[in-house]
Write a protein that holds these residues in place. Sequence first.
Motif: not given
Length: 324
Positions: A304-324
Amino acid sequence: RPTLKTHERPGPSTRPSTRNGGSGKGRREGLQPLHGQAFANVAWKRARRNLSKRDEGIRRRIDLIQDFQFSSSSQTIRQSPDGRFIAATGTYAPTLKMYELSEMGMKFERRLDSEAVDFLFLSQDYGKLAILQADRNVELHAPYGKHFKTRIPTFGRAMAYETSTCQLHITSSSGDVYRINLEEGRFSEPLSSSPSSSSASSSPSGTTCIATSPTHRILSVGSEDGSLNFYDTRISSSSTLTPFSTLNVSASTSGYGFATNPDPTVTSVAYEDTGVMLAAGTGTGCVALYDVRSSKPVYVKEHNHGLPIHTCAFHQASGSVLSS
């Protein structure tokens, strides 16, 4: 008259001796006594283990890594593949710091000639490191320090390492992907990015991010025009120098995001461990999740902040995608 029986004390010849390496009951063979700081460390660790068994608060306590900071700012941070070390780069002056998680403290730090743009672990621990610097130099480090230094033609932006071919891939502002063969110690012919159909310019755009598939040896390179190019590194021929497939991420995320000035650049890319799922971050603050067997995204997440994505990664233990 009854007599009292007395036990005779053993003489010097029958008494068990512990001098000069003798085998007494109080000393085990092959063990050396602990003195000073070594004894204090062993006693402290033993007391802490015993306390953690009784106190639930000790078990839930969070330990902070000592000296986990830089005087001015930090650029990149990565964890070693074996999970024992964390490395970070920052300023000022340009520095690489290595932290050992078992000791919760810094293991060593090294000064760099220029600010680090990106770095990679080339081995399971800190034994082999590759550091991409802002002055177009690429340094290879060993446990004793800097081992080798080379220079690339244009400014680099990101790196990826292919373990099966020992190729170090470096994205650049010119649009080429430079390759260094670490086994042969020489440069290989760079990968070129063909102009995207959605780009108004006929010249190739700069490459921004890169990732390798852990199972299929497919190289994915993001570019400034919003396209994601795929290269097959399994075949060594001239046909592999150009992408065999292109994914238009900017078209898939069109209409999403809250950026005031839409930027079609693909800023980050990451693969799942199985190599089936792919995540791509954009300059508009969106993360598109793809199945590599389809050109349409499975899901698009908006920041929602509209800023460019710096990093995205997969968290295998939880099956989630992390992004910042």
